[in-house]
Design an enzyme around this catalytic site. Structure first.
Site, short mmCIF file in Angstrom:
data_model
loop_
_atom_site.label_atom_id
_atom_site.label_comp_id
_atom_site.label_asym_id
_atom_site.label_seq_id
_atom_site.Cartn_x
_atom_site.Cartn_y
_atom_site.Cartn_z
N GLY A 283 0.83 -1.21 0.00
CA GLY A 283 0.00 0.00 0.00
C GLY A 283 0.86 1.26 0.00
O GLY A 283 0.61 2.21 -0.75
N ASP B 251 7.99 0.59 7.94
CA ASP B 251 6.63 0.25 8.41
C ASP B 251 6.78 -1.07 9.16
O ASP B 251 6.54 -2.15 8.61
CB ASP B 251 5.72 0.11 7.18
CG ASP B 251 4.25 -0.02 7.55
OD1 ASP B 251 3.92 0.15 8.75
OD2 ASP B 251 3.44 -0.30 6.66
N CYS C 98 1.18 0.27 12.87
CA CYS C 98 -0.28 0.38 13.00
C CYS C 98 -0.69 -0.17 14.37
O CYS C 98 -1.53 -1.06 14.46
CB CYS C 98 -0.99 -0.36 11.86
SG CYS C 98 -0.55 -2.10 11.71
C1 LIG Z 1 2.95 -3.74 8.63
S1 LIG Z 1 3.26 -4.86 7.36
C2 LIG Z 1 3.72 -3.80 6.07
C3 LIG Z 1 2.58 -3.14 5.32
C4 LIG Z 1 3.08 -2.43 4.08
N1 LIG Z 1 4.14 -1.49 4.36
C5 LIG Z 1 1.95 -1.70 3.36
O1 LIG Z 1 1.82 -0.50 3.51
O2 LIG Z 1 1.20 -2.36 2.64
C6 LIG Z 1 4.78 -5.49 7.87
C7 LIG Z 1 5.50 -6.34 6.81
O3 LIG Z 1 6.84 -6.55 7.26
C8 LIG Z 1 7.27 -7.81 6.84
N2 LIG Z 1 8.45 -8.11 7.66
C9 LIG Z 1 8.49 -8.46 8.98
N3 LIG Z 1 9.77 -8.56 9.39
C10 LIG Z 1 10.55 -8.24 8.33
C11 LIG Z 1 11.96 -8.15 8.14
N4 LIG Z 1 12.81 -8.40 9.13
N5 LIG Z 1 12.41 -7.80 6.93
C12 LIG Z 1 11.56 -7.54 5.91
N6 LIG Z 1 10.22 -7.62 6.02
C13 LIG Z 1 9.72 -7.96 7.23
C14 LIG Z 1 6.04 -8.68 7.07
O4 LIG Z 1 6.12 -9.87 6.30
C15 LIG Z 1 4.92 -7.74 6.60
O5 LIG Z 1 4.67 -7.95 5.24
#
Ligand SMILES: C[S@@+](CC[C@H](N)C(=O)[O-])C[C@H]1O[C@@H](n2cnc3c(N)ncnc32)[C@H](O)[C@@H]1O
EC number: 2.1.1.176
Length: 437
Positions: A255, A316, A369
């Site tokens: 997003g 994020d 969030c």
């Molecule tokens: C809050 S969501 C992100 C939403 C996204 N930014 C959006 O606006 O659509 C968090 C994301 O971080 C990813 N994630 C978690 N730990 C991570 C890491 N160490 N490195 C990369 N991605 C990671 C998760 O798989 C998830 O897709």
């Protein structure tokens, strides 16, 4: 007619109720997020039944505290541990009877069928629901819905952070299904008109009533994507990003990547989860937007070609998601205080790594969030205390027109589900803007 009203006047929809029961089992017994259980849980159901099953499961989860209190009131002693199926059938019956306008005979008879063949349990389900049919309205009127539907640890933490009146306003906002918010690539006025949507002050579109999202005008041609208005705000904190190099860490389902790309930046998006990368790719392809996508740990994110750092880095971070309970009521029952502590450690690690990728003079935006200060304000305070290269660059109310109530005295963004109440609320988000000296 809403999905929830589909079976209000008849007792069909039993496959949908069975699916809802399995969804509740997945969330409440196996602790799986509802979203992850839906694909399998709804397979085999036709369109309207899919909507009905989802509406039942969501209503039970949104009102679980009230439902279980009504149930406890009607039982002489707690249900036995091996009565899990009867318990969930009762929860579904109570949800239909008290919150979904399903006709009493349909709610009672279908719950009795749902609970199984054991005669004692069928009698019990029948007796409880008939009694609630008579006494339920008065019992409901005496309940403190906001308090009952909020796990105690969340109530306490929100009261400590925001005061009890605001904690109550947050919990009250969770009782209502959130509207559908869209971010548009361009021409927000035109799309607001085409969709019959309200244009919010930040440029997001809002639909109070909506059917299947993929059937709405503009979906196929990639004119917009689903994104809560609050989720669009952190990107705005970079200001004009045209032609800038922006690193988007923890990017899927994309997003924020889409918003940064639509505003003309060159985006590098990093995501660890392969399935979610697939969704990120699909979303960008539909929208006709491009980004360099990197599959990997955000803590080991790539550098720019010549190693001079990105103009902006957005983190994020993975979080408890307690700001999204209006859309994901299961989160209230899945997350625990120890999850927040564990996540705080990961957030610190990612924030430190993100800080290394910002060029001198560039911006780092950290967001979650979550309504928990432990994941927001506390993380940024700890980071700033440890890294003298960074200063908070306070956000001003003028930067977020119509959303001044989301700007804190420190100059951070702190949106709460009770903000923008007259327009239908927004998700809970925290964001801080930090400048590398
Ligand atoms: C809050 S969501 C992100 C939403 C996204 N930014 C959006 O606006 O659509 C968090 C994301 O971080 C990813 N994630 C978690 N730990 C991570 C890491 N160490 N490195 C990369 N991605 C990671 C998760 O798989 C998830 O897709």
């Amino acid at each position: 007619m809403t999905a929830g009203a589909r079976s209000a006047d008849n007792s069909t929809g039993q496959p949908a109720r069975e699916a809802a029961l399995q969804l509740l089992k997945a969330v409440l017994d196996r602790r799986q997020p509802l979203d992850e259980s839906l694909e399998q849980g709804l397979s085999g159901l036709e369109g309207p039944d899919r909507g009905f099953a989802r509406a039942i499961a969501t209503t039970v989860l949104r009102r679980l505290g009230q439902i279980d209190a009504l149930l406890a009131h009607c039982l002489d002693r707690p249900l036995a541990d091996n009565a899990a199926r009867a318990r969930n059938a009762l929860r579904i019956g109570i949800a239909e009877l008290m919150f979904m306008n399903v006709a009493a005979y349909a709610a009672v008879n279908s719950a009795v069928e749902l609970c199984g063949r054991e005669a004692g349990q069928r009698r019990l389900v029948n007796a409880v629901l008939r009694r609630l049919g008579r006494e339920g309205a008065a019992l409901l009127a005496a309940q403190d819905a906001a308090r009952l539907n909020t796990p105690e640890w969340l109530w306490q933490s929100w009261s400590d952070s925001y005061g009890e009146a605001t904690a109550r306003a947050i919990a009250e906002a969770h009782l209502t299904r959130a509207p559908l918010d869209l971010s548009v690539k361009a021409e927000p006025g035109h799309w607001a008109e085409r969709l019959g949507a309200t244009l919010l002050a930040n440029g997001s579109l809002r639909l109070a009533e909506f059917g299947q999202v993929t059937a709405l005008p503009g979906f196929e041609e990639g004119a917009w994507w689903v994104q809560d208005a609050a989720a669009a705000l952190p990107v705005t904190l970079f200001g004009n990003v045209r032609d800038q190099r922006i690193l988007d860490l923890c990017a899927a389902p994309g997003g924020k990547t889409a918003l940064i790309a639509a505003r003309g930046a060159r985006v590098t998006a990093v995501e660890r989860n392969a399935n979610r990368i697939r969704r990120l790719n699909e979303n960008l392809a539909r929208l006709g937007l491009t980004a360099e996508i990197v599959h990997g740990d955000a803590a080991a994110a790539p550098e720019t070609g010549n190693g001079d750092g990105f103009d902006g880095v957005l983190l994020d971070a993975p979080c408890s998601s307690t700001g999204t309970l209006r859309r994901h009521p299961d989160v209230a029952w899945l997350k625990r205080p120890e999850d927040v502590e564990k996540l705080a450690g990961a957030q610190d690690r990612l924030l430190r790594a993100a800080a290394e990728r910002v060029r001198p003079g560039g911006l780092l935006v950290y967001c979650v969030c979550s309504l928990q200060r432990r994941e927001g304000e506390d993380r940024v305070a700890a980071f700033l205390a440890a890294d003298p290269r960074y200063r908070r660059e306070p956000i001003t109310a003028g930067e977020l027109p119509g959303m001044a109530e989301t700007v804190t005295a420190d100059g951070d963004l702190r949106s709460l589900p009770c903000h923008l109440g007259a327009e239908g609320g927004i998700d809970g988000f925290y964001a801080a803007r930090l400048r590398r000296l």
